[in-house]
Design an enzyme around this catalytic site. Structure first.
Site, PDB file in Angstrom:
ATOM      1  N   HIS A 148       0.838  -1.203   0.000  1.00 21.81           N
ATOM      2  CA  HIS A 148       0.000   0.000   0.000  1.00 21.81           C
ATOM      3  C   HIS A 148       0.875   1.256   0.000  1.00 21.81           C
ATOM      4  CE1 HIS A 148      -3.450   2.557   1.439  1.00 21.81           C
ATOM      5  NE2 HIS A 148      -2.438   3.218   1.987  1.00 21.81           N
ATOM      6  N   GLU A 149       1.890   1.282   0.857  1.00 21.78           N
ATOM      7  CA  GLU A 149       2.742   2.471   0.961  1.00 21.78           C
ATOM      8  C   GLU A 149       3.597   2.665  -0.290  1.00 21.78           C
ATOM      9  OE1 GLU A 149       2.094   4.524   3.121  1.00 21.78           O
ATOM     10  OE2 GLU A 149       0.877   3.237   4.402  1.00 21.78           O
ATOM     11  N   HIS A 152       1.542   4.423  -2.825  1.00 21.89           N
ATOM     12  CA  HIS A 152       1.442   5.872  -2.632  1.00 21.89           C
ATOM     13  C   HIS A 152       2.608   6.584  -3.321  1.00 21.89           C
ATOM     14  CE1 HIS A 152      -2.054   6.613  -0.250  1.00 21.89           C
ATOM     15  NE2 HIS A 152      -1.680   5.873   0.775  1.00 21.89           N
ATOM     16  N   GLU A 222      -6.482   6.853  -0.894  1.00 21.86           N
ATOM     17  CA  GLU A 222      -6.323   5.672  -0.043  1.00 21.86           C
ATOM     18  C   GLU A 222      -6.944   4.446  -0.698  1.00 21.86           C
ATOM     19  OE1 GLU A 222      -4.591   5.238   2.767  1.00 21.86           O
ATOM     20  OE2 GLU A 222      -3.890   7.299   2.513  1.00 21.86           O
TER      21      GLU A 222
END
Length: 304
Positions: A148-149, A152, A222
């Site tokens: 997930h990070e 980003h 998100e």
């Protein structure tokens, strides 16, 4: 367990990323239109130009130094592969799968389980995890969070957030300029712009509308990071399980609110503070149950 190839059941993740990207573009367009509308109503382009220069200057500096400020606020320390071999190995693998440079790896001595990515572009990026999340998650769940990070960073969400913040700041600066004009009597004839009561009304509604749009952009990014992170790892269930654990962990050990921690909270994978706030529409993070449901749906759709 590492996935070697992306399951066809995750192909819908690309659709989710595109849909959230379109939504982000629309929201940024609405925010820009709101600025132009406010600027025109307040009487011409001069105030708009002044607001743009101030807001973009302030947020430009914030964007350039966002990495340093976020890491300092969380008292994070960079760790080497020798100090954190498991963490480094996961980040290196996911960065390779995402076809981006290896970000620097940091650990924050914070009991609240959380993680965030920062940096102005993939070549100047950092991924930070708290000691709380390292203690809470197993390796598969940690891999889901780091996917997930990494997403980003790859999606340049720090840049998007900075643009949204800059646009939102312009509205507040425009209102301040209008209030000074009404207070000290400059700005032209009485009929050339809004009256004092109208400016007060604008001071309440303008920032509120900008804040709502900015929060909606954050939630959209998100969702996009959830979907693209699941594509990178090939394991959406791992991120779903991690989010459930993180929410319970934050409830048990929330981050202490502070002026330094507040800006970093929007970067984190989950809201680090206890409680749900005033209303969900003001939150920078989507509802955790909805995120989990979307991730589980990605994993359970039958193969074509």
């Amino acid at each position: 367990m590492s996935a070697v190839s992306l399951p066809t059941s995750l192909e819908d993740g690309s659709v989710q990323v595109l849909r959230n990207g379109f939504k982000t573009a629309v929201l940024l367009g609405v925010l820009s239109a709101l600025i132009l509308l406010v600027g025109q109503w307040l009487g011409g382009t001069t105030g708009l130009v002044v607001a743009a220069v101030i807001a973009l200057g302030i947020n430009g500096v914030s964007y350039f130094y966002s990495e340093r400020l976020a890491l300092r606020a969380m008292r994070a320390e960079q760790v080497t592969a020798a100090q954190a071999p498991r963490l480094h190995a996961i980040v290196a693998e996911l960065a390779e799968r995402a076809q981006m440079p290896m970000p620097r790896v940091y650990v924050s001595p914070t009991a609240t389980p959380n993680a965030f990515a920062t940096g102005r572009n993939p070549r100047h990026a950092a991924v930070c995890v708290t000691t709380g999340i390292l203690e809470l998650l197993d390796e598969r769940e940690l891999r889901g969070v780091l996917g997930h990070e990494i997403s980003h960073v790859r999606n340049r969400d720090i840049l998007i957030a900075s643009v949204a913040a800059g646009l939102a700041s312009m509205i507040m600066i425009l209102v301040n300029i209008a209030q000074l004009g009404a207070l000290f009597g400059f700005g032209g004839d009485e009929d050339s712009g809004p009256g004092f009561l109208e400016i007060i009304l604008l001071a309440l509604i303008g920032p509120l509308a900008a804040g709502l749009i900015q929060a909606a952009i954050s939630r959209s990014r998100e969702y996009a990071a959830d979907a693209s992170g699941a594509e990178i790892t090939g394991d959406p269930k791992a991120l779903a399980a991690a989010l459930a654990k993180i929410e319970r962990g934050v409830a048990a050990r929330p981050l202490t609110p502070s002026p330094d921690a507040a800006p970093v909270s929007a970067l984190m994978i989950a809201n680090p503070f206890s409680g749900r706030g005033l209303m969900q529409m003001f939150s920078t993070h989507p509802d955790t149950a909805d995120r989990i449901a979307r991730l589980r749906a990605m994993a359970t759709r039958p193969h074509p």
